[in-house]
Design a protein around this motif. Sequence first.
Motif, PDB file in Angstrom:
ATOM      1  N   VAL A 170     -23.126  20.544  18.660  1.00  0.00           N
ATOM      2  CA  VAL A 170     -22.030  19.938  19.420  1.00  0.00           C
ATOM      3  C   VAL A 170     -21.164  21.043  20.028  1.00  0.00           C
ATOM      4  CG1 VAL A 170     -20.050  18.377  19.377  1.00  0.00           C
ATOM      5  CG2 VAL A 170     -21.979  17.985  17.825  1.00  0.00           C
ATOM      6  N   LEU A 171     -20.882  20.929  21.322  1.00  0.00           N
ATOM      7  CA  LEU A 171     -19.915  21.784  21.994  1.00  0.00           C
ATOM      8  C   LEU A 171     -18.755  20.902  22.437  1.00  0.00           C
ATOM      9  CD1 LEU A 171     -18.804  24.319  23.339  1.00  0.00           C
ATOM     10  CD2 LEU A 171     -20.317  23.889  25.289  1.00  0.00           C
ATOM     11  N   ALA A 172     -17.586  21.089  21.826  1.00  0.00           N
ATOM     12  CA  ALA A 172     -16.396  20.307  22.165  1.00  0.00           C
ATOM     13  C   ALA A 172     -15.634  21.021  23.269  1.00  0.00           C
ATOM     14  CB  ALA A 172     -15.516  20.127  20.935  1.00  0.00           C
ATOM     15  N   VAL A 173     -15.505  20.376  24.425  1.00  0.00           N
ATOM     16  CA  VAL A 173     -14.772  20.937  25.563  1.00  0.00           C
ATOM     17  C   VAL A 173     -13.451  20.184  25.701  1.00  0.00           C
ATOM     18  CG1 VAL A 173     -14.784  21.358  28.039  1.00  0.00           C
ATOM     19  CG2 VAL A 173     -16.899  21.605  26.736  1.00  0.00           C
TER      20      VAL A 173
ATOM     21  N   THR B  92      -6.404  24.482  16.081  1.00  0.00           N
ATOM     22  CA  THR B  92      -6.197  24.901  14.684  1.00  0.00           C
ATOM     23  C   THR B  92      -7.167  24.184  13.751  1.00  0.00           C
ATOM     24  OG1 THR B  92      -3.850  25.315  15.123  1.00  0.00           O
ATOM     25  CG2 THR B  92      -4.506  25.048  12.813  1.00  0.00           C
ATOM     26  N   VAL B  93      -7.321  22.886  13.955  1.00  0.00           N
ATOM     27  CA  VAL B  93      -8.235  22.091  13.136  1.00  0.00           C
ATOM     28  C   VAL B  93      -9.670  22.594  13.288  1.00  0.00           C
ATOM     29  CG1 VAL B  93      -9.328  19.814  13.004  1.00  0.00           C
ATOM     30  CG2 VAL B  93      -6.833  19.992  13.015  1.00  0.00           C
ATOM     31  N   MET B  94     -10.055  22.896  14.522  1.00  0.00           N
ATOM     32  CA  MET B  94     -11.438  23.294  14.781  1.00  0.00           C
ATOM     33  C   MET B  94     -11.791  24.650  14.175  1.00  0.00           C
ATOM     34  SD  MET B  94     -12.835  20.754  16.155  1.00  0.00           S
ATOM     35  CE  MET B  94     -14.409  21.459  16.638  1.00  0.00           C
ATOM     36  N   GLN B  95     -10.783  25.464  13.870  1.00  0.00           N
ATOM     37  CA  GLN B  95     -11.044  26.740  13.206  1.00  0.00           C
ATOM     38  C   GLN B  95     -11.708  26.534  11.843  1.00  0.00           C
ATOM     39  OE1 GLN B  95      -7.368  28.928  13.007  1.00  0.00           O
ATOM     40  NE2 GLN B  95      -7.226  29.197  15.231  1.00  0.00           N
ATOM     41  N   HIS B  96     -11.448  25.388  11.218  1.00  0.00           N
ATOM     42  CA  HIS B  96     -12.014  25.083   9.897  1.00  0.00           C
ATOM     43  C   HIS B  96     -13.376  24.396  10.006  1.00  0.00           C
ATOM     44  CE1 HIS B  96      -8.121  26.041   8.053  1.00  0.00           C
ATOM     45  NE2 HIS B  96      -7.562  25.324   9.024  1.00  0.00           N
ATOM     46  N   ILE B  97     -13.780  24.036  11.235  1.00  0.00           N
ATOM     47  CA  ILE B  97     -14.982  23.213  11.411  1.00  0.00           C
ATOM     48  C   ILE B  97     -16.093  23.944  12.148  1.00  0.00           C
ATOM     49  CG2 ILE B  97     -15.850  21.057  12.435  1.00  0.00           C
ATOM     50  CD1 ILE B  97     -13.049  19.904  12.084  1.00  0.00           C
ATOM     51  N   THR B  98     -15.717  24.790  13.110  1.00  0.00           N
ATOM     52  CA  THR B  98     -16.714  25.424  13.959  1.00  0.00           C
ATOM     53  C   THR B  98     -17.667  26.319  13.166  1.00  0.00           C
ATOM     54  OG1 THR B  98     -15.106  27.170  14.458  1.00  0.00           O
ATOM     55  CG2 THR B  98     -15.316  25.371  16.040  1.00  0.00           C
ATOM     56  N   GLY B  99     -18.877  26.403  13.670  1.00  0.00           N
ATOM     57  CA  GLY B  99     -19.913  27.218  13.054  1.00  0.00           C
ATOM     58  C   GLY B  99     -21.077  27.338  14.010  1.00  0.00           C
ATOM     59  N   ASP B 100     -22.263  27.566  13.489  1.00  0.00           N
ATOM     60  CA  ASP B 100     -23.445  27.729  14.344  1.00  0.00           C
ATOM     61  C   ASP B 100     -23.755  26.471  15.152  1.00  0.00           C
ATOM     62  OD1 ASP B 100     -23.741  30.280  13.396  1.00  0.00           O
ATOM     63  OD2 ASP B 100     -25.204  29.736  11.850  1.00  0.00           O
ATOM     64  N   ASP B 101     -23.483  25.290  14.552  1.00  0.00           N
ATOM     65  CA  ASP B 101     -23.862  24.027  15.198  1.00  0.00           C
ATOM     66  C   ASP B 101     -22.702  23.297  15.855  1.00  0.00           C
ATOM     67  OD1 ASP B 101     -26.504  24.352  14.421  1.00  0.00           O
ATOM     68  OD2 ASP B 101     -26.139  23.412  12.480  1.00  0.00           O
ATOM     69  N   ILE B 102     -21.483  23.748  15.606  1.00  0.00           N
ATOM     70  CA  ILE B 102     -20.311  23.091  16.193  1.00  0.00           C
ATOM     71  C   ILE B 102     -19.412  24.154  16.802  1.00  0.00           C
ATOM     72  CG2 ILE B 102     -18.282  21.653  15.765  1.00  0.00           C
ATOM     73  CD1 ILE B 102     -19.756  20.417  13.395  1.00  0.00           C
ATOM     74  N   ARG B 103     -19.202  24.048  18.111  1.00  0.00           N
ATOM     75  CA  ARG B 103     -18.364  25.000  18.832  1.00  0.00           C
ATOM     76  C   ARG B 103     -17.218  24.276  19.529  1.00  0.00           C
ATOM     77  NH1 ARG B 103     -21.848  27.907  23.040  1.00  0.00           N
ATOM     78  NH2 ARG B 103     -19.752  28.635  23.634  1.00  0.00           N
ATOM     79  N   TYR B 104     -16.123  25.012  19.763  1.00  0.00           N
ATOM     80  CA  TYR B 104     -14.943  24.457  20.434  1.00  0.00           C
ATOM     81  C   TYR B 104     -14.545  25.379  21.578  1.00  0.00           C
ATOM     82  CZ  TYR B 104      -9.985  23.427  21.292  1.00  0.00           C
ATOM     83  OH  TYR B 104      -8.781  23.139  21.884  1.00  0.00           O
TER      84      TYR B 104
ATOM     85  N   GLY C  33     -28.765  19.083  21.446  1.00  0.00           N
ATOM     86  CA  GLY C  33     -27.319  19.142  21.252  1.00  0.00           C
ATOM     87  C   GLY C  33     -26.596  18.384  22.346  1.00  0.00           C
ATOM     88  N   VAL C  34     -25.283  18.261  22.196  1.00  0.00           N
ATOM     89  CA  VAL C  34     -24.507  17.443  23.132  1.00  0.00           C
ATOM     90  C   VAL C  34     -23.178  18.125  23.439  1.00  0.00           C
ATOM     91  CG1 VAL C  34     -23.275  16.063  21.391  1.00  0.00           C
ATOM     92  CG2 VAL C  34     -23.786  15.064  23.616  1.00  0.00           C
ATOM     93  N   VAL C  35     -22.709  17.959  24.685  1.00  0.00           N
ATOM     94  CA  VAL C  35     -21.368  18.390  25.069  1.00  0.00           C
ATOM     95  C   VAL C  35     -20.429  17.203  24.891  1.00  0.00           C
ATOM     96  CG1 VAL C  35     -19.885  19.225  26.928  1.00  0.00           C
ATOM     97  CG2 VAL C  35     -22.221  20.100  26.707  1.00  0.00           C
ATOM     98  N   ARG C  36     -19.347  17.430  24.155  1.00  0.00           N
ATOM     99  CA  ARG C  36     -18.334  16.403  23.935  1.00  0.00           C
ATOM    100  C   ARG C  36     -17.088  16.800  24.720  1.00  0.00           C
ATOM    101  NH1 ARG C  36     -13.589  15.001  21.712  1.00  0.00           N
ATOM    102  NH2 ARG C  36     -13.452  13.191  20.316  1.00  0.00           N
ATOM    103  N   SER C  37     -16.744  16.036  25.753  1.00  0.00           N
ATOM    104  CA  SER C  37     -15.593  16.363  26.603  1.00  0.00           C
ATOM    105  C   SER C  37     -14.423  15.438  26.295  1.00  0.00           C
ATOM    106  CB  SER C  37     -15.961  16.236  28.090  1.00  0.00           C
ATOM    107  OG  SER C  37     -17.075  17.038  28.413  1.00  0.00           O
ATOM    108  N   ASN C  38     -13.223  15.970  26.440  1.00  0.00           N
ATOM    109  CA  ASN C  38     -12.038  15.121  26.318  1.00  0.00           C
ATOM    110  C   ASN C  38     -10.891  15.673  27.149  1.00  0.00           C
ATOM    111  OD1 ASN C  38     -11.541  17.152  23.795  1.00  0.00           O
ATOM    112  ND2 ASN C  38      -9.576  16.378  24.535  1.00  0.00           N
ATOM    113  N   CYS C  39     -10.071  14.753  27.658  1.00  0.00           N
ATOM    114  CA  CYS C  39      -8.734  15.104  28.138  1.00  0.00           C
ATOM    115  C   CYS C  39      -7.795  14.210  27.320  1.00  0.00           C
ATOM    116  CB  CYS C  39      -8.605  14.945  29.652  1.00  0.00           C
ATOM    117  SG  CYS C  39      -9.229  13.397  30.338  1.00  0.00           S
ATOM    118  N   ILE C  40      -6.711  13.739  27.863  1.00  0.00           N
ATOM    119  CA  ILE C  40      -5.847  12.843  27.085  1.00  0.00           C
ATOM    120  C   ILE C  40      -6.418  11.434  27.061  1.00  0.00           C
ATOM    121  CG2 ILE C  40      -3.584  11.718  27.020  1.00  0.00           C
ATOM    122  CD1 ILE C  40      -3.593  14.535  25.910  1.00  0.00           C
ATOM    123  N   ASP C  41      -6.722  10.880  28.236  1.00  0.00           N
ATOM    124  CA  ASP C  41      -7.297   9.534  28.311  1.00  0.00           C
ATOM    125  C   ASP C  41      -8.823   9.549  28.231  1.00  0.00           C
ATOM    126  OD1 ASP C  41      -4.743   8.460  28.725  1.00  0.00           O
ATOM    127  OD2 ASP C  41      -4.894   8.707  30.897  1.00  0.00           O
TER     128      ASP C  41
END
Length: 597
Positions: A309-312, A330-342, A390-398
């Motif tokens: 997963v790549l969170a954009v 800050t939250v993603m610092q505890h989660i990211t690794g080889d398979d999860i990026r932010y 893998g998948v790109v996960r995109s977000n803005c506010i809405d």
Amino acid sequence: METADSRNKLHSRLRLWEFPDQYIIEPADGSGASCLDVSRVDASMKLIDHVPESNSVRVPKIRSIFGVVGMLKLLAGSYLVVVTESERVGSFLGHPIFKITTLKVLPCDHSLQNSPEEQKKMETEFSKLLSVAEKTTGLYFSYEVNLTLSSQRLHDLGDESKSLPLWRQAEPRFLWNNYMLEVLIDNKLDQFLLPVIQGSFNSFETAIGRDIVDITLIARRCTRRNGTRMWRRGADLDGYVANFVETEQIVQMNGYSSSFVQVRGSIPFMWEQVVDLTYKPKFEIVQPEEATRIAERHFLDLRKKYGSVLAVDLVNKHGGEGRLSEKYATVMQHITGDDIRYLHFDFHQICGHIHFERLSILYEQIEGFLEKNGYFLLNEKGEKMKDQLGVVRSNCIDCLDRTNVTQSMIGRKMLELQLKRIGVFGAEETISSHLNFDEHYKILWANHGDEISIQYSGTPALKGDFVRYGHRTAHGVLKDGWSSLRRYYLNNFADGTKQDAIDLLQGHYIVAVSRDMAPVPQKGGLEAVANFPVALFVVLMSFWFATMSLKQAGSDYKHKHLFFSLLWTGICVGMAALVRANGRIFCNRPRLHKPRG
């Protein structure tokens, strides 16, 4: 692609007989199968061999319907939901796809006649929400193929799973009528169980030289935290996020079939914006100590379903959005690794309101991930050549406007890679090299974004002119201004009721006599008279007094002060009355039940 076993095949043509005491749903597809009998007294169901005879007392109303969506139970009555109008909008892997244009709610509430008066009043209040439900947009179905699964997941289904009824193959989170089907499932009515998704379905064909290319874009909306823009933000404790949509882009050509999936969803921890008449309500992070655990659940679920997963994150770095972005990072610092990026990309800072071509900067940062994790590809023999890993996960506010512009850019780049792999495009060839292809592709993504946006915000997507034409236009800017005003109105004065209807349909709120028949406190003060006519009267009176004051003001400061005081006080009081009139039925009632699956 194999479909459900013929013994479980859905009835594609149905005839509804409305008798005074029962509904009969008769298969009209020449199968000679049993009819479904639904009691209008107690909503009990059973299969019968043929339609009962009519007489002068029992004269039925007869109409064609196109599927049974499900059954909802309220305080005393139950309500059957059927498809009365639909249109074919294309095909998915060779199977016809239909869009629901009209839903009809059929009451099975004769038992209500013997109910207490207070219960009748509450039943009427709840049943009004069903008229809102009838207007639900973006609903699609197929009689032959499972629309809830991507091409890759469908291909990977075992033969045993493919022989099951479509509803049993379905991915529960994308099955819009999951809760409403429960009664039919309990009665083992597989041939009447119509799986429905909410999202979008758009496609087009175009020529590249002598070859015909078929492009399809499908959106599947998750039902776990479904809702409207200001009433559903962030994530719940289980990690399900608001406005989570899976988008699949499929290209078919010369026997080859290839798909690419990406997802969008709200920032994955608990946060909200409480509607308070301001244009942009303040962002509030709820239970910040739980943020990391909630985000972990969310990303572990994505990892399980999609692979890497790549969170954009496209939100602003500063202001109210900046607080959310900072917490997310800050939250993603505890989660990211080889398979999860932010990755954070400040869309507004870099692209502004017109320079969306600068998204190339983002693409350069994610290109490696996209090429590594690829796309799904079948050759002309139906043999798998590639998996999407893998998948790109995109977000803005809405997760609407900035997200849609970004996803359309990613989709375009991946489609070009797919066409090069199949051998259609040369090394330097792009979609823009083919004007007709380019025009249709822009319209495809613009329509996709509009439909998703209408479901969540009530208006088409902003910045849609860039997606549709490749650049910003004066008309597009004006249209965005109008859509923003409409969103403001809907958020404050309409979406609360719509949210209640969604919660009722999806089983997030279960009506119960013991709870919903509790005495309702009497309203007092302004609340007792808060309704639209009163609000409108107050607003108009404030303008009248303000106008009279202005005529007499001259250069007198006091009169000017009186003018503005009366004007804004009147408007605020009137709008406050409107807000109170928009109060939700379920606002003080807990959600006590989760739907099956």
